[in-house]
Write a protein that holds these residues in place. Structure first.
Motif, PDB file in Angstrom:
ATOM      1  N   GLN A  28       0.815  -1.211   0.000  1.00 60.79           N
ATOM      2  CA  GLN A  28       0.000   0.000   0.000  1.00 60.79           C
ATOM      3  C   GLN A  28       0.851   1.265   0.000  1.00 60.79           C
ATOM      4  O   GLN A  28       0.389   2.324   0.357  1.00 60.79           O
ATOM      5  CB  GLN A  28      -0.940  -0.006   1.213  1.00 60.79           C
ATOM      6  CG  GLN A  28      -2.006  -1.078   1.155  1.00 60.79           C
ATOM      7  CD  GLN A  28      -2.981  -0.989   2.319  1.00 60.79           C
ATOM      8  OE1 GLN A  28      -2.709  -0.329   3.321  1.00 60.79           O
ATOM      9  NE2 GLN A  28      -4.112  -1.639   2.189  1.00 60.79           N
ATOM     10  N   GLU A  29       2.129   1.142  -0.397  1.00 59.98           N
ATOM     11  CA  GLU A  29       3.001   2.304  -0.453  1.00 59.98           C
ATOM     12  C   GLU A  29       2.396   3.359  -1.369  1.00 59.98           C
ATOM     13  O   GLU A  29       1.938   3.048  -2.470  1.00 59.98           O
ATOM     14  CB  GLU A  29       4.380   1.896  -0.965  1.00 59.98           C
ATOM     15  CG  GLU A  29       5.373   3.040  -0.992  1.00 59.98           C
ATOM     16  CD  GLU A  29       6.725   2.607  -1.518  1.00 59.98           C
ATOM     17  OE1 GLU A  29       7.567   3.497  -1.768  1.00 59.98           O
ATOM     18  OE2 GLU A  29       6.931   1.386  -1.688  1.00 59.98           O
ATOM     19  N   LYS A  30       2.406   4.582  -0.913  1.00 57.69           N
ATOM     20  CA  LYS A  30       1.780   5.665  -1.671  1.00 57.69           C
ATOM     21  C   LYS A  30       2.484   5.886  -3.003  1.00 57.69           C
ATOM     22  O   LYS A  30       3.712   6.016  -3.065  1.00 57.69           O
ATOM     23  CB  LYS A  30       1.831   6.953  -0.842  1.00 57.69           C
ATOM     24  CG  LYS A  30       1.141   8.137  -1.507  1.00 57.69           C
ATOM     25  CD  LYS A  30       1.254   9.375  -0.651  1.00 57.69           C
ATOM     26  CE  LYS A  30       0.619  10.577  -1.349  1.00 57.69           C
ATOM     27  NZ  LYS A  30       0.776  11.813  -0.548  1.00 57.69           N
ATOM     28  N   PRO A  31       1.744   5.923  -4.107  1.00 55.36           N
ATOM     29  CA  PRO A  31       2.361   6.145  -5.424  1.00 55.36           C
ATOM     30  C   PRO A  31       2.973   7.541  -5.516  1.00 55.36           C
ATOM     31  O   PRO A  31       2.537   8.479  -4.847  1.00 55.36           O
ATOM     32  CB  PRO A  31       1.190   6.012  -6.400  1.00 55.36           C
ATOM     33  CG  PRO A  31       0.109   5.327  -5.645  1.00 55.36           C
ATOM     34  CD  PRO A  31       0.290   5.713  -4.214  1.00 55.36           C
ATOM     35  N   LEU A  32       3.992   7.670  -6.348  1.00 55.86           N
ATOM     36  CA  LEU A  32       4.553   8.974  -6.662  1.00 55.86           C
ATOM     37  C   LEU A  32       3.510   9.727  -7.479  1.00 55.86           C
ATOM     38  O   LEU A  32       3.085   9.262  -8.536  1.00 55.86           O
ATOM     39  CB  LEU A  32       5.844   8.815  -7.468  1.00 55.86           C
ATOM     40  CG  LEU A  32       6.575  10.111  -7.830  1.00 55.86           C
ATOM     41  CD1 LEU A  32       7.274  10.675  -6.603  1.00 55.86           C
ATOM     42  CD2 LEU A  32       7.584   9.859  -8.944  1.00 55.86           C
ATOM     43  N   GLN A  33       3.096  10.871  -6.985  1.00 53.43           N
ATOM     44  CA  GLN A  33       2.030  11.628  -7.637  1.00 53.43           C
ATOM     45  C   GLN A  33       2.613  12.677  -8.583  1.00 53.43           C
ATOM     46  O   GLN A  33       3.318  13.590  -8.159  1.00 53.43           O
ATOM     47  CB  GLN A  33       1.153  12.312  -6.578  1.00 53.43           C
ATOM     48  CG  GLN A  33       0.449  11.360  -5.630  1.00 53.43           C
ATOM     49  CD  GLN A  33      -0.667  10.581  -6.308  1.00 53.43           C
ATOM     50  OE1 GLN A  33      -1.203  11.005  -7.337  1.00 53.43           O
ATOM     51  NE2 GLN A  33      -1.029   9.438  -5.737  1.00 53.43           N
ATOM     52  N   LYS A  58       8.214   2.373 -11.283  1.00 51.55           N
ATOM     53  CA  LYS A  58       7.171   1.628 -10.590  1.00 51.55           C
ATOM     54  C   LYS A  58       6.433   2.538  -9.615  1.00 51.55           C
ATOM     55  O   LYS A  58       6.990   3.480  -9.067  1.00 51.55           O
ATOM     56  CB  LYS A  58       7.779   0.440  -9.839  1.00 51.55           C
ATOM     57  CG  LYS A  58       8.373  -0.610 -10.755  1.00 51.55           C
ATOM     58  CD  LYS A  58       8.959  -1.771  -9.961  1.00 51.55           C
ATOM     59  CE  LYS A  58       9.560  -2.819 -10.888  1.00 51.55           C
ATOM     60  NZ  LYS A  58      10.165  -3.944 -10.137  1.00 51.55           N
ATOM     61  N   ASN A  59       5.169   2.231  -9.423  1.00 48.54           N
ATOM     62  CA  ASN A  59       4.343   2.919  -8.432  1.00 48.54           C
ATOM     63  C   ASN A  59       4.280   4.426  -8.677  1.00 48.54           C
ATOM     64  O   ASN A  59       4.603   5.230  -7.796  1.00 48.54           O
ATOM     65  CB  ASN A  59       4.861   2.622  -7.019  1.00 48.54           C
ATOM     66  CG  ASN A  59       3.774   2.782  -5.964  1.00 48.54           C
ATOM     67  OD1 ASN A  59       2.589   2.696  -6.269  1.00 48.54           O
ATOM     68  ND2 ASN A  59       4.174   3.012  -4.736  1.00 48.54           N
ATOM     69  N   VAL A  60       3.876   4.780  -9.874  1.00 45.87           N
ATOM     70  CA  VAL A  60       3.739   6.181 -10.269  1.00 45.87           C
ATOM     71  C   VAL A  60       2.320   6.418 -10.768  1.00 45.87           C
ATOM     72  O   VAL A  60       1.759   5.596 -11.498  1.00 45.87           O
ATOM     73  CB  VAL A  60       4.742   6.544 -11.385  1.00 45.87           C
ATOM     74  CG1 VAL A  60       4.476   7.945 -11.904  1.00 45.87           C
ATOM     75  CG2 VAL A  60       6.166   6.433 -10.884  1.00 45.87           C
ATOM     76  N   GLN A  61       1.748   7.533 -10.382  1.00 42.18           N
ATOM     77  CA  GLN A  61       0.420   7.908 -10.866  1.00 42.18           C
ATOM     78  C   GLN A  61       0.527   9.267 -11.538  1.00 42.18           C
ATOM     79  O   GLN A  61       0.939  10.245 -10.915  1.00 42.18           O
ATOM     80  CB  GLN A  61      -0.580   7.960  -9.715  1.00 42.18           C
ATOM     81  CG  GLN A  61      -2.013   8.186 -10.158  1.00 42.18           C
ATOM     82  CD  GLN A  61      -2.990   8.108  -8.988  1.00 42.18           C
ATOM     83  OE1 GLN A  61      -2.999   8.971  -8.127  1.00 42.18           O
ATOM     84  NE2 GLN A  61      -3.797   7.062  -8.971  1.00 42.18           N
ATOM     85  N   CYS A  91       1.085  17.448  -5.032  1.00 40.61           N
ATOM     86  CA  CYS A  91       1.735  16.399  -5.816  1.00 40.61           C
ATOM     87  C   CYS A  91       3.230  16.384  -5.537  1.00 40.61           C
ATOM     88  O   CYS A  91       3.792  17.328  -4.969  1.00 40.61           O
ATOM     89  CB  CYS A  91       1.474  16.603  -7.308  1.00 40.61           C
ATOM     90  SG  CYS A  91       2.135  18.144  -7.975  1.00 40.61           S
ATOM     91  N   ARG A 198      15.426   7.778  -7.999  1.00 38.09           N
ATOM     92  CA  ARG A 198      15.497   6.319  -7.873  1.00 38.09           C
ATOM     93  C   ARG A 198      16.880   5.742  -8.165  1.00 38.09           C
ATOM     94  O   ARG A 198      17.056   4.520  -8.072  1.00 38.09           O
ATOM     95  CB  ARG A 198      14.467   5.677  -8.810  1.00 38.09           C
ATOM     96  CG  ARG A 198      13.007   6.114  -8.559  1.00 38.09           C
ATOM     97  CD  ARG A 198      12.369   5.346  -7.434  1.00 38.09           C
ATOM     98  NE  ARG A 198      11.040   5.824  -7.123  1.00 38.09           N
ATOM     99  CZ  ARG A 198       9.913   5.380  -7.701  1.00 38.09           C
ATOM    100  NH1 ARG A 198       9.978   4.465  -8.659  1.00 38.09           N
ATOM    101  NH2 ARG A 198       8.726   5.854  -7.336  1.00 38.09           N
TER     102      ARG A 198
END
Length: 227
Positions: A28-33, A58-61, A91, A198
């Motif tokens: 549930q790690e918060k995505p990069l906004q 990975k995990n980007v919105q 953001c 990253r």
């Protein structure tokens, strides 16, 4: 069940319970906004080059924000916005592309006011090409070292003498603000941001994945202007 087996089973169950919150947190790690501004006659590659690179992390919105639901790029293709400009959206990265549309938008007081407010709730602000013209006119870049499209350098720099304009830089990173030169330079700067966030391995992975030849040296500016 033997007592020894019972105790072993209990230990496994206990470990599972203890690890569950950590596993849950990882999933549930918060995505990069990432929020990107779009407007009629934005330059297509200004936006979509960086979005291509950033979107491979990975995990980007990534969401688009604009003054209306359908926005037309200068080259013709249209995009659908996700977020309204009626409010600001906190953001991690706020992208401001350039393009011919910026020529009139530098006089749009409503947009400039919104840009100021949106920049305030963004952890980092990334402009490509003449997107820096909008930020400069809004006062967002006051006191900041920045660059812009070298083909439009004279026009952009005339909009504000409070910005420390750099005539020779593929991109300039100064803390909260990342500004790039024209069009394709935004893609190079986006990979720089990936490396900053990253690591180099991740930036190189995306470079190979997209078969892109990355100019990873911000001082290497083939379109630098002399002033």
């Amino acid at each position: 069940m033997k007592r020894r087996d019972f105790l072993a089973a209990g230990s496994v169950a206990l470990v599972g319970v203890m690890l569950a919150p950590q596993l849950l947190a990882a999933t549930q790690e918060k995505p990069l906004q990432i929020l990107a501004l779009v407007f009629d006659d934005y330059e297509t590659l200004d936006l979509h080059g960086p979005v291509e690179m950033l979107g491979h992390m990975k995990n980007v919105q990534i969401k688009l924000v604009g003054a209306k639901s359908i926005i037309r790029s200068y080259q013709g293709p249209r995009v659908v916005t996700d977020v309204s400009m009626e409010l600001v959206t906190p953001c991690d990265l706020f992208i401001v592309p350039g393009g011919l549309g910026t020529r009139s938008l530098v006089e749009d007081a409503t947009l400039l006011s919104w840009l100021n407010a949106q920049a305030a709730v963004s952890n980092k602000v990334f402009s490509i090409c003449t997107g820096s013209a909008l930020l400069a006119k809004a006062g967002v870049l006051d006191g900041v070292s920045a660059t812009t499209n070298k083909m439009a350098y004279q026009w952009v720099t005339s909009l504000s003498n409070k910005v420390h304009w750099q005539p020779s830089a593929r991109w300039v990173d100064e803390g909260k603000f990342l500004t790039s030169s024209g069009v394709s330079a935004g893609t190079d700067a986006a990979l720089f941001y990936v490396r900053q966030l990253r690591g180099d391995d991740e930036a190189r992975r995306i470079e190979r994945l997209t078969e892109y030849h990355w100019n990873d040296d911000s001082a290497k500016d083939p379109y630098a202007v002399e002033i």
